[in-house]
Design an enzyme around this catalytic site. Sequence first.
Site, PDB file in Angstrom:
ATOM      1  N   TYR A   1      11.845   6.978  14.834  1.00  0.00           N
ATOM      2  CA  TYR A   1      11.669   7.120  13.389  1.00  0.00           C
ATOM      3  C   TYR A   1      12.696   8.093  12.799  1.00  0.00           C
ATOM      4  O   TYR A   1      13.313   7.818  11.764  1.00  0.00           O
ATOM      5  CB  TYR A   1      10.244   7.616  13.129  1.00  0.00           C
ATOM      6  CG  TYR A   1       9.813   7.692  11.692  1.00  0.00           C
ATOM      7  CD1 TYR A   1       9.448   6.544  10.983  1.00  0.00           C
ATOM      8  CD2 TYR A   1       9.726   8.925  11.040  1.00  0.00           C
ATOM      9  CE1 TYR A   1       9.013   6.624   9.663  1.00  0.00           C
ATOM     10  CE2 TYR A   1       9.287   9.012   9.727  1.00  0.00           C
ATOM     11  CZ  TYR A   1       8.934   7.858   9.048  1.00  0.00           C
ATOM     12  OH  TYR A   1       8.508   7.942   7.737  1.00  0.00           O
TER      13      TYR A   1
ATOM     14  N   ASP B   1       9.300 -10.693   6.477  1.00  0.00           N
ATOM     15  CA  ASP B   1       9.620  -9.694   7.496  1.00  0.00           C
ATOM     16  C   ASP B   1      11.048  -9.237   7.197  1.00  0.00           C
ATOM     17  O   ASP B   1      11.994 -10.009   7.361  1.00  0.00           O
ATOM     18  CB  ASP B   1       9.523 -10.343   8.881  1.00  0.00           C
ATOM     19  CG  ASP B   1       9.961  -9.408  10.011  1.00  0.00           C
ATOM     20  OD1 ASP B   1      10.493  -8.318   9.719  1.00  0.00           O
ATOM     21  OD2 ASP B   1       9.788  -9.785  11.182  1.00  0.00           O
ATOM     22  N   VAL B   2      11.203  -7.997   6.749  1.00  0.00           N
ATOM     23  CA  VAL B   2      12.526  -7.548   6.300  1.00  0.00           C
ATOM     24  C   VAL B   2      13.544  -7.474   7.431  1.00  0.00           C
ATOM     25  O   VAL B   2      14.747  -7.411   7.181  1.00  0.00           O
ATOM     26  CB  VAL B   2      12.465  -6.181   5.562  1.00  0.00           C
ATOM     27  CG1 VAL B   2      11.663  -6.304   4.274  1.00  0.00           C
ATOM     28  CG2 VAL B   2      11.923  -5.080   6.464  1.00  0.00           C
TER      29      VAL B   2
ATOM     30  N   ARG C   1       0.846  -1.204   0.000  1.00  0.00           N
ATOM     31  CA  ARG C   1       0.000   0.000   0.000  1.00  0.00           C
ATOM     32  C   ARG C   1       0.878   1.250   0.000  1.00  0.00           C
ATOM     33  O   ARG C   1       2.095   1.163   0.072  1.00  0.00           O
ATOM     34  CB  ARG C   1      -0.908   0.012   1.225  1.00  0.00           C
ATOM     35  CG  ARG C   1      -0.185   0.026   2.552  1.00  0.00           C
ATOM     36  CD  ARG C   1      -1.109  -0.241   3.723  1.00  0.00           C
ATOM     37  NE  ARG C   1      -1.636  -1.592   3.688  1.00  0.00           N
ATOM     38  CZ  ARG C   1      -0.948  -2.683   4.061  1.00  0.00           C
ATOM     39  NH1 ARG C   1       0.285  -2.561   4.521  1.00  0.00           N
ATOM     40  NH2 ARG C   1      -1.476  -3.873   3.979  1.00  0.00           N
TER      41      ARG C   1
ATOM     42  N   THR D   1      15.607   8.878  13.988  1.00  0.00           N
ATOM     43  CA  THR D   1      16.922   8.248  14.048  1.00  0.00           C
ATOM     44  C   THR D   1      17.097   7.252  12.903  1.00  0.00           C
ATOM     45  O   THR D   1      18.140   7.223  12.237  1.00  0.00           O
ATOM     46  CB  THR D   1      17.109   7.533  15.403  1.00  0.00           C
ATOM     47  OG1 THR D   1      17.019   8.503  16.444  1.00  0.00           O
ATOM     48  CG2 THR D   1      18.448   6.830  15.484  1.00  0.00           C
ATOM     49  N   ALA D   2      16.068   6.449  12.663  1.00  0.00           N
ATOM     50  CA  ALA D   2      16.125   5.468  11.575  1.00  0.00           C
ATOM     51  C   ALA D   2      16.269   6.163  10.221  1.00  0.00           C
ATOM     52  O   ALA D   2      17.093   5.764   9.383  1.00  0.00           O
ATOM     53  CB  ALA D   2      14.875   4.596  11.589  1.00  0.00           C
ATOM     54  N   LYS D   3      15.489   7.217  10.014  1.00  0.00           N
ATOM     55  CA  LYS D   3      15.501   7.900   8.719  1.00  0.00           C
ATOM     56  C   LYS D   3      16.797   8.678   8.491  1.00  0.00           C
ATOM     57  O   LYS D   3      17.263   8.808   7.355  1.00  0.00           O
ATOM     58  CB  LYS D   3      14.275   8.825   8.603  1.00  0.00           C
ATOM     59  CG  LYS D   3      12.954   8.067   8.521  1.00  0.00           C
ATOM     60  CD  LYS D   3      12.941   7.006   7.429  1.00  0.00           C
ATOM     61  CE  LYS D   3      11.557   6.527   7.074  1.00  0.00           C
ATOM     62  NZ  LYS D   3      11.581   5.446   6.061  1.00  0.00           N
TER      63      LYS D   3
END
Length: 251
Positions: A152, A61-62, A14, A154-156
Amino acid sequence: MSQSRTAIVTGAARGIGAAVAKRLAKDGFAVAVVDLDAASTAETVGAIEAEGGTALGVGADVSDAEQVKAAVAEVAEKLGPPTVLVNNAGILRDNLIFKMTDSDWDAVIGVHLRGSFLMTREVQKHQTEQKYGRIVNLSSTSALGNRGQANYATAKAGLQGFTKTLAIELGKFNVTANAIAPGFIETEMTAATAERVGVPFEDFKKGAAAMIPVGRVGTPDDIAATASFLVSEEAGFVSGQVIYVAGGPRD
């Protein structure tokens, strides 16, 4: 074209992932539509096939190394060696730092950062063999900091450093790596955020649009168009870049 025209898009059931998968299929790629559950990919796969494209739905699941290995092997066997990878899979577990739990942190870092690492490590084997490849990682304007999104953001931000390092390491194999940092995009994810903060989605979008120089919020197709360019042959001299697709310098 000598190199394989097979692309993998994660989180493609999606939203932005689905739009990117459909656009790459239109561009002539056979597309592996990867999401947590293979059944959830049916809509995207069906839309691609209805337009005469080739698609394969894959459940994985990545953040799980074995599932990633199996997924990429399945794609290589059924569609051909994947030379294009779009790491889009992501989740939100928003909370202010004093309320953020260990699992809120680990889940977000696991999907965005570990997931992109695991997928890239598997796919680059095919890219380096083919001496051709394109990697696109989905960052965000939240990488610049966003209240309630320490995990989020931090991840990005981490994905930007990851992207630049991949560009350095894989460039000699004719593989480019770039990141797209979307601003406010109209998706189920932003609708869920509006619901969480108790604001009707239309009002939420209007408020966002008022802060954006071009005067509107983004759509998944805006991101898909940028991804289409970055994975093209013509973008072969663009690598290690972070492109903010946010209707202005940032949203």
